[in-house]
Design a protein around this motif. Structure first.
Motif, PDB file in Angstrom:
ATOM      1  N   GLU A 241      44.067  -6.044  25.449  1.00  0.00           N
ATOM      2  CA  GLU A 241      43.126  -7.095  25.942  1.00  0.00           C
ATOM      3  C   GLU A 241      42.835  -8.276  24.822  1.00  0.00           C
ATOM      4  N   SER A 242      43.226  -7.870  23.675  1.00  0.00           N
ATOM      5  CA  SER A 242      42.792  -8.825  22.387  1.00  0.00           C
ATOM      6  C   SER A 242      43.945  -9.631  21.968  1.00  0.00           C
TER       7      SER A 242
ATOM      8  N   LEU B 121      39.319 -16.759  26.642  1.00  0.00           N
ATOM      9  CA  LEU B 121      38.177 -16.255  25.750  1.00  0.00           C
ATOM     10  C   LEU B 121      36.913 -16.337  26.741  1.00  0.00           C
TER      11      LEU B 121
ATOM     12  N   LYS C 255      33.532 -15.582  25.154  1.00  0.00           N
ATOM     13  CA  LYS C 255      33.762 -15.890  23.858  1.00  0.00           C
ATOM     14  C   LYS C 255      34.117 -17.438  23.879  1.00  0.00           C
TER      15      LYS C 255
ATOM     16  N   GLN D 266      36.133 -13.239  28.169  1.00  0.00           N
ATOM     17  CA  GLN D 266      35.546 -12.224  27.116  1.00  0.00           C
ATOM     18  C   GLN D 266      34.153 -12.483  26.694  1.00  0.00           C
TER      19      GLN D 266
ATOM     20  N   ASP E 275      40.651 -12.938  19.652  1.00  0.00           N
ATOM     21  CA  ASP E 275      39.495 -12.926  18.988  1.00  0.00           C
ATOM     22  C   ASP E 275      39.636 -13.751  17.713  1.00  0.00           C
TER      23      ASP E 275
END
Length: 76
Positions: A13-14, A65, A70, A68, A37
């Protein structure tokens, strides 16, 4: 019972989305960015100033982003 092959770690996921392209991935790696991130530390203008990062990569990063909750940094 045979074990299933494990998924590559880059699909986590990241990780950076594959849709940004190899040049953008390499440019981000040179900046020490290997996870999604970490992209939040940079503004759109900063990312666009990197050789290999263009509007397509920015769009893909913003969408990933946003999914998520973000966003990119504000300002330049």
């Amino acid at each position: 019972m045979p074990s299933k092959p494990s998924k590559p770690k880059e699909q986590t996921e990241s990780s950076l989305p594959k849709g940004i392209g190899k040049p953008a991935t390499q440019a981000l790696a040179l900046m020490g960015v290997s996870r999604l991130d970490q992209v939040t530390r940079f503004s759109e203008a900063q990312l666009l100033s990197l050789h290999g990062v263009g509007p397509k990569a920015i769009g893909v990063l913003k969408a990933a982003l946003e999914a998520q909750g973000k966003s990119l940094a504000k300002g330049g």
